[in-house]
Write an enzyme that holds these catalytic residues in place. Sequence first.
Site, PDB file in Angstrom:
ATOM      1  N   GLY A  12       0.792  -1.191   0.084  1.00 51.94           N
ATOM      2  CA  GLY A  12       0.074   0.244  -0.007  1.00 51.94           C
ATOM      3  C   GLY A  12       1.256   1.318   0.041  1.00 51.94           C
ATOM      4  O   GLY A  12       0.680   2.286   0.386  1.00 51.94           O
ATOM      5  N   ASN A  14       1.965   2.794  -2.850  1.00 57.60           N
ATOM      6  CA  ASN A  14       1.337   3.918  -3.812  1.00 57.60           C
ATOM      7  C   ASN A  14      -0.042   4.533  -3.416  1.00 57.60           C
ATOM      8  O   ASN A  14      -0.237   5.113  -3.280  1.00 57.60           O
ATOM      9  CB  ASN A  14       1.041   3.162  -5.094  1.00 57.60           C
ATOM     10  CG  ASN A  14       2.482   2.966  -6.007  1.00 57.60           C
ATOM     11  OD1 ASN A  14       2.846   4.070  -6.397  1.00 57.60           O
ATOM     12  ND2 ASN A  14       2.414   2.023  -6.237  1.00 57.60           N
ATOM     13  N   LEU A  93      -8.752  -8.286 -13.644  1.00 57.08           N
ATOM     14  CA  LEU A  93     -10.017  -7.545 -14.239  1.00 57.08           C
ATOM     15  C   LEU A  93     -10.671  -8.287 -15.351  1.00 57.08           C
ATOM     16  O   LEU A  93      -9.909  -7.753 -16.840  1.00 57.08           O
ATOM     17  CB  LEU A  93     -10.716  -6.259 -13.777  1.00 57.08           C
ATOM     18  CG  LEU A  93      -9.845  -5.558 -12.568  1.00 57.08           C
ATOM     19  CD1 LEU A  93      -9.608  -4.085 -12.580  1.00 57.08           C
ATOM     20  CD2 LEU A  93     -10.779  -6.372 -11.032  1.00 57.08           C
ATOM     21  N   HIS A 109       2.067   0.893 -13.445  1.00 59.35           N
ATOM     22  CA  HIS A 109       2.805  -0.511 -13.934  1.00 59.35           C
ATOM     23  C   HIS A 109       4.668  -0.429 -13.238  1.00 59.35           C
ATOM     24  O   HIS A 109       5.251   1.344 -14.453  1.00 59.35           O
ATOM     25  CB  HIS A 109       2.450  -1.236 -15.333  1.00 59.35           C
ATOM     26  CG  HIS A 109       3.787  -2.314 -15.245  1.00 59.35           C
ATOM     27  ND1 HIS A 109       3.377  -3.460 -15.101  1.00 59.35           N
ATOM     28  CD2 HIS A 109       4.398  -2.394 -16.087  1.00 59.35           C
ATOM     29  CE1 HIS A 109       4.004  -3.966 -15.072  1.00 59.35           C
ATOM     30  NE2 HIS A 109       4.730  -3.496 -15.913  1.00 59.35           N
ATOM     31  N   GLU A 174       7.221   6.546  -8.722  1.00 56.15           N
ATOM     32  CA  GLU A 174       5.318   5.728  -8.839  1.00 56.15           C
ATOM     33  C   GLU A 174       5.246   6.306  -7.847  1.00 56.15           C
ATOM     34  O   GLU A 174       4.496   6.898  -8.767  1.00 56.15           O
ATOM     35  CB  GLU A 174       5.528   4.200  -8.249  1.00 56.15           C
ATOM     36  CG  GLU A 174       6.001   3.110  -9.517  1.00 56.15           C
ATOM     37  CD  GLU A 174       6.142   1.690  -8.764  1.00 56.15           C
ATOM     38  OE1 GLU A 174       4.865   1.747  -8.576  1.00 56.15           O
ATOM     39  OE2 GLU A 174       6.609   1.062  -8.948  1.00 56.15           O
TER      40      GLU A 174
HETATM   41  C1  GRF Z   1       4.102  -1.185  -7.519  1.00 56.92           C
HETATM   42  O1  GRF Z   1       6.096  -1.642  -7.609  1.00 56.92           O
HETATM   43  C2  GRF Z   1       3.275  -1.094  -8.431  1.00 56.92           C
HETATM   44  O2  GRF Z   1       3.871  -0.713  -9.387  1.00 56.92           O
HETATM   45  C3  GRF Z   1       2.827  -2.565  -8.531  1.00 56.92           C
HETATM   46  O3  GRF Z   1       3.172  -3.566  -7.456  1.00 56.92           O
HETATM   47  C4  GRF Z   1       3.734  -2.994  -5.793  1.00 56.92           C
HETATM   48  C5  GRF Z   1       3.007  -2.403  -5.073  1.00 56.92           C
HETATM   49  O4  GRF Z   1       3.336  -1.630  -4.121  1.00 56.92           O
HETATM   50  N1  GRF Z   1       1.548  -2.885  -9.590  1.00 56.92           N
HETATM   51  P1  GRF Z   1       2.713  -1.285  -3.283  1.00 56.92           P
HETATM   52  O5  GRF Z   1       1.717  -1.797  -2.368  1.00 56.92           O
HETATM   53  O6  GRF Z   1       1.673   0.417  -3.508  1.00 56.92           O
HETATM   54  O7  GRF Z   1       3.865  -0.304  -1.874  1.00 56.92           O
END
Ligand code: GRF
Length: 201
Positions: A12, A14, A93, A109, A174
């Site tokens: 979590g 992001n 999905l 991604h 990200e």
């Molecule tokens: C991130 O690297 C995202 O790009 C990928 O999964 C990871 C998730 O990390 N799809 P977090 O759960 O947001 O820490």
Amino acid sequence: MKNIAVFISGRGSNLEAILKKRSSGYIECSIPFVLSNKADVLGLQVARKYGIPTYVIDLKSFPSRKDFEAEILRILSFHNIDMIVLAGYMAILSKNFIESFGKAIINIHPSLLPSFPGLNAQKRTLDYGSKFAGCTVHFVSAEVDGGPVILQDVIPLFDDDTEETLTMRILEREHLLLPEAVKIISEDRFQVIGRRVIIEK
Ligand code: GRF
């Protein structure tokens, strides 16, 4: 103001990046809930820390994917959700789900799409010998990591990079890119022309 649902499967970080920018007022949206397809993941604690209600909807508790997705669609409709943000949601999905929801779904991604879609993108970027890596926020289509690109960010690879160092350096980007895309899409500041997403400044 848009109603946004954030879907997670893990740590979590992001999600937290989005919630921080929302707390600071940079992003104006309502987040009625965070949905995880896995119980007991760190991201659920992140949601609770910011006072966001959570759902755990696990495919294994349903007789079929169709029933699982029907339950998610019911929750989305109950909360009047305008947009879904996949923030580390590690499940597919279906085309039917995407069409039934019928509104924006975006995903982050950890590669420069269309290079390295799917799992372990950072390791595959390193093993390939690429000189640049990065991350992509894109609209979700039925093709895995295949929808129109909204934003990308690029970083160089260093000779001494490992999977861990590269993953961490991409993740830092990200955390900037996903909230920015959420802001743009939630403010309707874009047009999609063919595959090109044109952002209005
Ligand atoms: C991130 O690297 C995202 O790009 C990928 O999964 C990871 C998730 O990390 N799809 P977090 O759960 O947001 O820490």
